[in-house]
Design an enzyme around this catalytic site. Sequence first.
Site, PDB file in Angstrom:
ATOM      1  CG  HIS A 219      33.110  51.692  26.246  1.00 25.73           C
ATOM      2  ND1 HIS A 219      34.127  52.135  25.430  1.00 25.73           N
ATOM      3  CD2 HIS A 219      33.136  52.512  27.339  1.00 25.73           C
ATOM      4  CE1 HIS A 219      34.731  53.184  25.999  1.00 25.73           C
ATOM      5  NE2 HIS A 219      34.154  53.417  27.159  1.00 25.73           N
ATOM      6  CG  HIS A 258      36.153  54.215  16.267  1.00 26.05           C
ATOM      7  ND1 HIS A 258      35.723  55.482  16.613  1.00 26.05           N
ATOM      8  CD2 HIS A 258      36.762  53.711  17.363  1.00 26.05           C
ATOM      9  CE1 HIS A 258      36.073  55.718  17.873  1.00 26.05           C
ATOM     10  NE2 HIS A 258      36.693  54.667  18.347  1.00 26.05           N
ATOM     11  CG  ASP A 314      38.091  47.249  21.095  1.00 23.77           C
ATOM     12  OD1 ASP A 314      38.591  47.366  22.226  1.00 23.77           O
ATOM     13  OD2 ASP A 314      37.128  47.937  20.700  1.00 23.77           O
TER      14      ASP A 314
END
Length: 392
Positions: A219, A258, A314
């Site tokens: 996460h 994702h 990210d």
Amino acid sequence: MQTKNIGLRNIEVADTKISAIDGINGKLIYRGYDILDLVKKSSFEETSCLLLNEDLPTQETLSSFSDMLVATREIPENLEKTLRNIPKIANPMDVLQSTVSLMAVYDKEKIDDRDTNYKRAINLISKIPIIIACWDRIRNDKEIIQPSKKLNHAANFLYMLTGKEPDTEVARILDICLILHAEHSFNASTFAAREVASTRANMYAAVSAAVGALSGELHGGANFQVMKMLLEIGVEDKVEQWIIDKLEKSQKIMGMGHAVYKTFDPRAEVLRELSRRLAEKTGQPWYGITKKVEDVTEEEMKKIKSSDIFPNVDLYSASLYYMLGIPMDLNTPIFAISRVSGWTAHIIEEKFAEAAPKPMLYRPKAVYVGKYCGPSGCEYISIEKRLVSSEG
């Protein structure tokens, strides 16, 4: 027996008015407003106010909200003493989680109504960056920088972290990053917050649970792993072979793919441009390396699976924070600085939803696949006989 929908994937567990994700078309909506509009026109303070108040604020409402954020920036003296007593090798997310839970003991309000929780949300949004900046100064044997009354949320964090006021462009880049990370529907940490809130636990307990969920590398911890990857690669010329070697071993390329978006994550699109701008400003190589990671991974994955893979939030946030001079292990805490706006909005929605039926305690069902010895259960064997029994 195989369980279905492992991880509650695609299981609808509640209604929300806070945000929506269109994974097919790459859209992220906060309270009806497209994230790509907000990053062009809004600020983190205004976006946080939007998430907590259901619509864009008036000038008066925003000014009041921003003033409250500034007014609550200091942390209690005893909380600062607690930070000073924590081992300096502690993980910053562990420090943040424990400190957030401690904030409950300094809250004198015993009422748990909507207005009180709104004030608690502002308190958390205000203090989490202060806690992180103070902890980083303490662990590095530096004097704590007192918060500024004149700087906005993003600029004040950078000032308290470094002791220098950031220039306008750098402050705005971090401000946009905070907007992009502020909310993302029922992700793992938000679901953790709502699940705890459903028990009628206080807001600090729910946010502490969310921080714990965010700390995992699948996460919020993923951006830290991305930067480790980029440092390991080192130079742009080594990217292609590094990616090929990883994929041949069936290893994951951090920052790519994702769980929800089946096309380009709109947040990654914005962060890629910010990374490019900051690389030009600082002369650092990390944008070029990151872009090559994206391009090579997409190309190689098409060869393997004949399908597209896209960068997630990210991939480019890692290089952005690194170029801003932020320690790598603060990447995930910065995520928390932003996401606390979404967490607290969800906690308030969970506790005080007006729609019927009222929210109930979360209690999912599990499928038992363990040892089974008949309708009466397994026979209990006394401890002195168990070894003999197991041998025959």
